[in-house]
Structures are given as C-alpha cells and as structure tokens.
Design an enzyme around this catalytic site. Sequence first.
Site, PDB file in Angstrom:
ATOM      1  N   LYS A 130     -22.774 -82.126 -31.710  1.00 59.56           N
ATOM      2  CA  LYS A 130     -22.130 -81.602 -30.508  1.00 59.56           C
ATOM      3  C   LYS A 130     -23.205 -81.361 -29.461  1.00 59.56           C
ATOM      4  O   LYS A 130     -24.308 -80.915 -29.792  1.00 59.56           O
ATOM      5  CB  LYS A 130     -21.419 -80.283 -30.847  1.00 59.56           C
ATOM      6  CG  LYS A 130     -20.244 -80.458 -31.803  1.00 59.56           C
ATOM      7  CD  LYS A 130     -19.085 -81.151 -31.122  1.00 59.56           C
ATOM      8  CE  LYS A 130     -17.853 -81.198 -32.012  1.00 59.56           C
ATOM      9  NZ  LYS A 130     -16.700 -81.810 -31.322  1.00 59.56           N
TER      10      LYS A 130
ATOM     11  N   SER B  85     -19.366 -84.372 -38.396  1.00 61.06           N
ATOM     12  CA  SER B  85     -19.528 -83.767 -37.078  1.00 61.06           C
ATOM     13  C   SER B  85     -20.260 -82.458 -37.312  1.00 61.06           C
ATOM     14  O   SER B  85     -19.793 -81.616 -38.076  1.00 61.06           O
ATOM     15  CB  SER B  85     -18.142 -83.520 -36.478  1.00 61.06           C
ATOM     16  OG  SER B  85     -18.261 -82.773 -35.289  1.00 61.06           O
TER      17      SER B  85
ATOM     18  N   LYS C  92      -6.785 -88.840 -33.189  1.00 63.99           N
ATOM     19  CA  LYS C  92      -6.415 -87.646 -33.944  1.00 63.99           C
ATOM     20  C   LYS C  92      -4.901 -87.634 -33.954  1.00 63.99           C
ATOM     21  O   LYS C  92      -4.279 -87.616 -32.888  1.00 63.99           O
ATOM     22  CB  LYS C  92      -6.929 -86.372 -33.264  1.00 63.99           C
ATOM     23  CG  LYS C  92      -8.436 -86.188 -33.375  1.00 63.99           C
ATOM     24  CD  LYS C  92      -8.904 -84.950 -32.667  1.00 63.99           C
ATOM     25  CE  LYS C  92     -10.420 -84.829 -32.780  1.00 63.99           C
ATOM     26  NZ  LYS C  92     -10.958 -83.842 -31.828  1.00 63.99           N
TER      27      LYS C  92
ATOM     28  N   LYS D 132     -22.717 -87.135 -36.187  1.00 62.51           N
ATOM     29  CA  LYS D 132     -22.327 -86.807 -34.817  1.00 62.51           C
ATOM     30  C   LYS D 132     -22.746 -85.379 -34.558  1.00 62.51           C
ATOM     31  O   LYS D 132     -22.491 -84.498 -35.383  1.00 62.51           O
ATOM     32  CB  LYS D 132     -20.815 -86.987 -34.674  1.00 62.51           C
ATOM     33  CG  LYS D 132     -20.121 -86.136 -33.616  1.00 62.51           C
ATOM     34  CD  LYS D 132     -18.649 -86.535 -33.489  1.00 62.51           C
ATOM     35  CE  LYS D 132     -17.776 -85.348 -33.133  1.00 62.51           C
ATOM     36  NZ  LYS D 132     -16.334 -85.683 -33.103  1.00 62.51           N
TER      37      LYS D 132
ATOM     38  N   ASP E 201     -20.981 -85.638 -29.094  1.00 58.06           N
ATOM     39  CA  ASP E 201     -19.658 -85.273 -28.587  1.00 58.06           C
ATOM     40  C   ASP E 201     -19.809 -84.086 -27.640  1.00 58.06           C
ATOM     41  O   ASP E 201     -20.283 -83.023 -28.039  1.00 58.06           O
ATOM     42  CB  ASP E 201     -18.742 -84.900 -29.768  1.00 58.06           C
ATOM     43  CG  ASP E 201     -17.300 -84.623 -29.347  1.00 58.06           C
ATOM     44  OD1 ASP E 201     -17.008 -84.668 -28.133  1.00 58.06           O
ATOM     45  OD2 ASP E 201     -16.466 -84.362 -30.245  1.00 58.06           O
TER      46      ASP E 201
ATOM     47  N   ASP F  29     -11.702 -88.952 -26.653  1.00 53.89           N
ATOM     48  CA  ASP F  29     -10.987 -88.116 -27.631  1.00 53.89           C
ATOM     49  C   ASP F  29      -9.884 -87.370 -26.863  1.00 53.89           C
ATOM     50  O   ASP F  29      -8.751 -87.868 -26.748  1.00 53.89           O
ATOM     51  CB  ASP F  29     -12.001 -87.160 -28.301  1.00 53.89           C
ATOM     52  CG  ASP F  29     -11.382 -86.089 -29.193  1.00 53.89           C
ATOM     53  OD1 ASP F  29     -10.149 -85.976 -29.234  1.00 53.89           O
ATOM     54  OD2 ASP F  29     -12.128 -85.332 -29.853  1.00 53.89           O
TER      55      ASP F  29
ATOM     56  N   GLY G 215     -11.367 -85.311 -36.483  1.00 51.52           N
ATOM     57  CA  GLY G 215     -10.977 -84.173 -37.307  1.00 51.52           C
ATOM     58  C   GLY G 215     -10.825 -82.932 -36.455  1.00 51.52           C
ATOM     59  O   GLY G 215     -11.327 -82.868 -35.329  1.00 51.52           O
TER      60      GLY G 215
ATOM     61  N   GLU H 262     -19.088 -89.123 -26.911  1.00 47.82           N
ATOM     62  CA  GLU H 262     -17.664 -88.798 -26.965  1.00 47.82           C
ATOM     63  C   GLU H 262     -17.293 -87.799 -25.869  1.00 47.82           C
ATOM     64  O   GLU H 262     -17.946 -86.779 -25.707  1.00 47.82           O
ATOM     65  CB  GLU H 262     -17.380 -88.211 -28.358  1.00 47.82           C
ATOM     66  CG  GLU H 262     -15.919 -88.038 -28.704  1.00 47.82           C
ATOM     67  CD  GLU H 262     -15.747 -87.522 -30.145  1.00 47.82           C
ATOM     68  OE1 GLU H 262     -16.659 -87.730 -30.976  1.00 47.82           O
ATOM     69  OE2 GLU H 262     -14.718 -86.892 -30.420  1.00 47.82           O
TER      70      GLU H 262
HETATM   71  O1  OSB Z   1     -13.923 -82.867 -30.631  1.00 44.62           O
HETATM   72  O2  OSB Z   1     -13.868 -83.813 -32.510  1.00 44.62           O
HETATM   73  C1  OSB Z   1     -13.802 -82.783 -31.840  1.00 44.62           C
HETATM   74  C2  OSB Z   1     -13.467 -79.764 -34.170  1.00 44.62           C
HETATM   75  C3  OSB Z   1     -12.604 -78.969 -33.441  1.00 44.62           C
HETATM   76  C4  OSB Z   1     -12.183 -79.406 -32.213  1.00 44.62           C
HETATM   77  C5  OSB Z   1     -12.617 -80.626 -31.699  1.00 44.62           C
HETATM   78  C6  OSB Z   1     -13.461 -81.436 -32.431  1.00 44.62           C
HETATM   79  C7  OSB Z   1     -13.919 -80.978 -33.680  1.00 44.62           C
HETATM   80  C8  OSB Z   1     -14.870 -81.700 -34.507  1.00 44.62           C
HETATM   81  C9  OSB Z   1     -14.835 -81.417 -35.982  1.00 44.62           C
HETATM   82  O3  OSB Z   1     -15.725 -82.438 -34.062  1.00 44.62           O
HETATM   83  C10 OSB Z   1     -14.427 -82.583 -36.788  1.00 44.62           C
HETATM   84  C11 OSB Z   1     -14.128 -82.184 -38.205  1.00 44.62           C
HETATM   85  O4  OSB Z   1     -13.007 -81.723 -38.505  1.00 44.62           O
HETATM   86  O5  OSB Z   1     -15.004 -82.352 -39.040  1.00 44.62           O
HETATM   87 MG    MG Z   2     -14.272 -84.898 -30.063  1.00 52.90          MG
END
Ligand code: OSB
Ligand code: MG
Length: 370
Positions: free
Chosen positions: A163, A135, A262, A161, A188, A238, A290, A213
């Site tokens: 953001k 991510s 998660k 992925k 995402d 999510d 994550g 996402e």
């Molecule tokens: O939406 O998946 C998410 C990190 C913090 C809060 C929300 C998200 C995330 C990530 C990071 O996308 C995923 C990672 O730990 O590598």
């Molecule tokens: Mg997410």
Amino acid sequence: MKIEAITLREIRMPLVHFFETSFGRTYSRRILLLTAHCEGVDGWGECVAGEDPFYSSEWVESSWLTILRYLAPAVAGRTLETARDSAVLMGRVRGHRMAKAALENALWDAEAKLKKLPLWKLLGGIRKEIPCGVSIGIQDSVEQLVEKIHTELAAGYRRIKVKVKPGWDVAVLEKIRSRWADITLSCDANSAYTLDQVEHLRTFDQFNLLMIEQPLWDDDIYYHARLQKELSTAICLDESIWNARAAAQAVETGACRIINIKVGRVGGFGEAIKVHNVCQQNKIPVWCGGMLESGIGRAHNIALSTLENFSLPGDVSASKRYWKEDIIDPEVQVSKQGMIAISDLPGTGYRIKEDLIEKLTVRKETVRGN
Ligand code: OSB
Ligand code: MG
C-alpha cells in the site's frame, strides 16, 4: 429454487495484525454474513462492506439496513430459476452493490449445493489451482515492511503488493527494490493521489512495477486515462470499476491495462462474470481483489478466480494471514509454490463452522417469505 428465508448476522473477528491503507487502519472486522435457506439447503454469503465508509460509500450499518429493509424482502418467498435472476429483483435499489452481492452470492452457493456442483463450475471456471499474491498494508516502519515481505516470499507468494500514499511511497519502493530487484511487485494507492501529482507518479516508473492500483479518485475513469498516457507503468483500476459498463469505459478510454475484480464491489457473481468477459474480449488481464474477508468471502473469491482470464495472482491468500481461527474447514491454505488447490466438492468445498459462527455472532435477524 425456492428462497424460504434469509438470515442476516453480524460477527466480530479481530485481525491477527492491523491492516492499514491510505484511508485508515483496521484492527478488528465487523462482518455481515447472510444465509439463504432454500429447499433444505443453506447458502452462505459475506458482505465485504467495511467498518466505515472509507473504501467506498457502503459500510456495515448501511448494508445491514439495506438488506433487512429492501433486499431480503425482495427475494424471500420467491422461486428463482437461478441465483443470477435475483439481481433483477434487487434492481429497484440503486447502488448498495456490496449488500446485493452478499445476497446474490449466498444464492449462488445454495444453487451449487442444490445442483451438487462445485461453485467454481457453476460460475464457468476452468482452473484447478490459482496463483496467489499478498497485499501488505502500511507499517510503522519500512524495516517492518521489509520483514513482512521476507516472510511472504518465503511462504511462496507470487506477487507482493504494498500500500502506498504520499509520504509512504518512493522511498519505500526504493528500499524494496534495493533488496529484491526481480520480484513481481505492485502498489495500491486507494485513491491517495490527484492528477496534479503526475510528475511524482512518473517517478514510480523506475521500479518496474507490475501495476499501480487506483492512483486517483475512487469514482474516476477519465483522469486515469489521462494519467495512463503519462506513465509507462500499467494502471490497474479497483474502486472505480463498479460494473461491466465501467469496465468497458475504462478499456475504451485507455484508463488502465489491468482490472482488479472484487465480487462485492460490482454487486455479485453475475456482474463479476460480465466484467471478466468484457476484459477477456479486450485482452485486459484481471485478478481477484480482497477485502479482508473471512473464510466465506475468501472461498467465493477462490471460486471466481478459476475463470480463464484471472491470469494474474490475486489478493487471495491464506486464512492464517488474517485470522487466529477461520470460520471454514479446512482453512484456506497456500502451497509453497504460492497456489491454492481447487476443491471438487459441491458448493465452495469448505465446510462452514456454524458453532464458531454462533459464538462470534453479535446480532441476528431472519426475513421470511410469505
Ligand atoms: O484496495 O485492495 C484494496 C483491503 C481493504 C480494502 C481495500 C483493499 C484491501 C486490500 C486487502 O488490499 C486485500 C486482502 O484481502 O488481502
Ligand atoms: Mg485496491
């Protein structure tokens, strides 16, 4: 399994690189760790609540207080058949799923160690290795993002992925696709859009994404079902999948075609397994999300990812992407093929670096049973 005491501690760990989502930028993590002391064995759990209540309503301070005042006293001194049974003892507390998960998962770790079983086997896993994705947060420029994607692809990761948010989306995806037409790519939004933006979201369909996402509100299922009917790209939920019931509702209404699990968001391994099973029965593939975890949460995510229906690469990546030095040994490593090998050792298979944790600790309290 007799739970003699629970230790709460907060550690501070700076990230190697800031992580930015549609709700904000994080430079350093405050991480709440729990230790369950059971019959001479220590089980460890990590609370994935963030520094601020921006991803969800939980945050470090709310989790600390909820565990200290309610959850730890509910289990300390009790004898349980299995870690899973702790959910009932904590059930009087509404919500606070990340806080509950930290405690339940510490007990699963203790149970695995007491039974001399790998945690992944106790959870019902079958995979000997798991596929990994990354991510990548919002950057200061698209050029920096492209550079990061290049690095992660070279490292072997199997899914990228990125953001997105209004103003950092279509042009960014266009740039990525013009450089890499065929990589497995997803995005995402962390709830950055509304249903009024359906025409805009429909333009994402041209990028052949594996999924988009959580485009809409964090507490919504119904409007995602409306949106999914308008898009050819699969929606992955999510934030809004809080438990197995929400997963069943999402499946029934057609709100998504993929679910991100998660373990913290759903309240612990017991519920995560239920979400996994609901999805499996309905042919909805899942992957492990994550929350910028330290090695302890990361090791738990790895164990969970060995369940059969975790068929898509998760956001479970190498320790060094986040930390100069992780708190487990060995650190989480990802092969050139983008896989993590699963250990057959009892518990998570990773040793906890207690000396390092002690140095990083900023506060600590112990709740003892009578
Ligand atoms: O939406 O998946 C998410 C990190 C913090 C809060 C929300 C998200 C995330 C990530 C990071 O996308 C995923 C990672 O730990 O590598
Ligand atoms: Mg997410």
